[in-house]
Design a protein around this motif. Structure first.
Motif, PDB file in Angstrom:
ATOM      1  N   ASP A  81      34.948  27.072  47.763  1.00  0.00           N
ATOM      2  CA  ASP A  81      35.938  26.423  48.610  1.00  0.00           C
ATOM      3  C   ASP A  81      35.248  26.169  49.961  1.00  0.00           C
ATOM      4  OD1 ASP A  81      38.423  25.675  49.772  1.00  0.00           O
ATOM      5  OD2 ASP A  81      38.645  27.726  50.548  1.00  0.00           O
ATOM      6  N   ASP A 114      36.918  25.715  53.481  1.00  0.00           N
ATOM      7  CA  ASP A 114      37.447  26.354  54.689  1.00  0.00           C
ATOM      8  C   ASP A 114      37.674  27.840  54.461  1.00  0.00           C
ATOM      9  OD1 ASP A 114      37.381  23.945  56.067  1.00  0.00           O
ATOM     10  OD2 ASP A 114      39.305  23.334  55.201  1.00  0.00           O
ATOM     11  N   ASN A 115      37.062  28.626  55.299  1.00  0.00           N
ATOM     12  CA  ASN A 115      37.084  30.095  55.208  1.00  0.00           C
ATOM     13  C   ASN A 115      36.169  30.653  54.131  1.00  0.00           C
ATOM     14  OD1 ASN A 115      38.440  31.111  57.330  1.00  0.00           O
ATOM     15  ND2 ASN A 115      40.439  31.254  56.310  1.00  0.00           N
ATOM     16  N   ASP A 153      39.378  31.562  49.202  1.00  0.00           N
ATOM     17  CA  ASP A 153      40.175  32.493  49.998  1.00  0.00           C
ATOM     18  C   ASP A 153      41.660  32.317  49.710  1.00  0.00           C
ATOM     19  OD1 ASP A 153      40.338  29.994  51.294  1.00  0.00           O
ATOM     20  OD2 ASP A 153      40.953  30.978  53.151  1.00  0.00           O
ATOM     21  N   ASP A 193      42.649  28.341  44.833  1.00  0.00           N
ATOM     22  CA  ASP A 193      41.216  28.205  44.498  1.00  0.00           C
ATOM     23  C   ASP A 193      40.928  28.868  43.154  1.00  0.00           C
ATOM     24  OD1 ASP A 193      40.619  27.016  46.978  1.00  0.00           O
ATOM     25  OD2 ASP A 193      40.303  28.975  47.929  1.00  0.00           O
TER      26      ASP A 193
HETATM   27 MG   LIG Z   1      40.055  27.901  52.033  1.00  0.00          MG
END
Ligand SMILES: [Mg+2]
Length: 326
Positions: A147, A149-150, A272, A276
């Motif tokens: 993934d 973001d983060n 996260d 996902d």
């Molecule tokens: Mg994310």
């Protein structure tokens, strides 16, 4: 002995393509040719008849899987169509001596009578047709799916500023570990900001390129990327398209698998959020890691219900990327 066009039609359908006929300058017998198809196959062999204008004004586009059939009367159409066609092109009933780079197949012997016989033969073989084989060695290599973001970069909602891009600790090392093992590395990211019109493509791309630049400084790269702009409550046209690509649906994973020929069951997903992991699981990925964030408790709660429906669904929550084993 089968006519080579039989095999070509069979392969087109096995690839998920259609037969495409053009109505411009077509012989008056075109409805008889397509009528034969319908008579023998009903909807089993998908075909369309389109005007050249539909292609030029983008109302219709051919795909690489399609087979575009021209008649000798339509040869002169190709030069104007060339840049608009992405399917294979076959020319029926004309002299093979005219072969040029523009035609993939020429069937100079093709007559309406032969077409009818060919379809009868094809009908007889249809149900025994075997699955199309890929190249030897495909689907052996696992992929590290990430993934964005983060996981790869720190989450900045709807980020449009390359200067705000910061890599997550340990991500370059994780990517490098995967590549050292000969794995693929791919990014699968929901970017509803594109579909909502909150960020432009230019902004999205500039953030993406900055992420790649920072990874490159640590000799890390990403082999393939998919982004989904879909968002169900979108006000923009782009945001309403291709719902199956947005996680928790598995479309982005399947698209990457189609390109990279991945061993999905040996692959790893790091995300996260619950969506996902659900998306990766639905694409056949078995090793699923939830990277801890301030949202983790909520994500784990959502995964409880999912686990009840899918008893073999397993994941591991990790506090850092170093804990991920490949
Ligand atoms: Mg994310």
């Amino acid at each position: 002995m089968s006519h080579p066009l039989e095999l070509l039609i069979l392969e087109t359908v096995q690839l998920g393509g259609s037969l495409v006929f053009l109505s411009d300058q077509a012989p008056s017998t075109l409805p008889v040719w397509t009528g034969s198809l319908q008579k023998h196959f009903a909807a089993e062999i998908p075909f369309v008849v389109r005007r050249a204008k539909d292609l030029t004004n983008k109302r219709f586009a051919t795909r690489p899987e399609d087979l575009v059939l021209f008649f000798k009367e339509q040869e002169s159409l190709l030069p104007q169509m060339e840049s608009l066609l992405s399917g294979q092109r076959a020319l029926l009933g004309t002299d093979a001596a005219r072969l040029t780079d523009s035609w993939d197949f020429i069937f100079s012997d093709m007559t309406m009578e032969l077409w009818e016989t060919l379809l009868q033969n094809l009908r007889r073989q249809w149900d025994q047709a075997s699955v199309l084989q890929g190249l030897p060695g495909e689907h052996q290599t696992p992929c590290l799916f990430l993934d964005r973001d983060n996981v790869v970069v720190k989450d900045v909602p709807y980020n449009k500023d390359p200067k705000a891009v910061v890599l997550m600790p340990g991500i370059a090392e994780l990517i490098n570990r995967a590549h050292a093992r000969g794995w693929w590395v791919a990014l699968v990211t929901n970017q509803s900001g594109l579909g909502r019109g909150r960020i432009t493509w230019d902004e999205y791309q500039s953030v993406h390129q900055q992420m790649l630049r920072l990874l490159a400084e640590q000799k890390a790269w990403i082999d393939d990327c998919e982004w989904s702009a879909f968002i169900s409550e979108s006000g923009t046209q782009r945001g309403r398209l291709l719902a199956g690509m947005r996680k928790p649906r598995n479309g982005m994973f399947l698209k990457i698998n189609d390109t990279l020929k991945v061993n999905m069951s040996r692959s790893v997903m790091v995300g996260d959020s619950a969506s996902d992991l659900k998306a990766a699981y639905a694409a056949g990925v078995k090793s699923l890691y939830l990277l801890a964030s301030d949202q983790t408790a909520k994500q784990e709660e959502s995964l409880k219900g999912y686990r009840a429906l899918h008893p073999d669904f397993r994941y591991i929550t990790v506090q850092s990327l170093e804990e991920i084993s490949l």
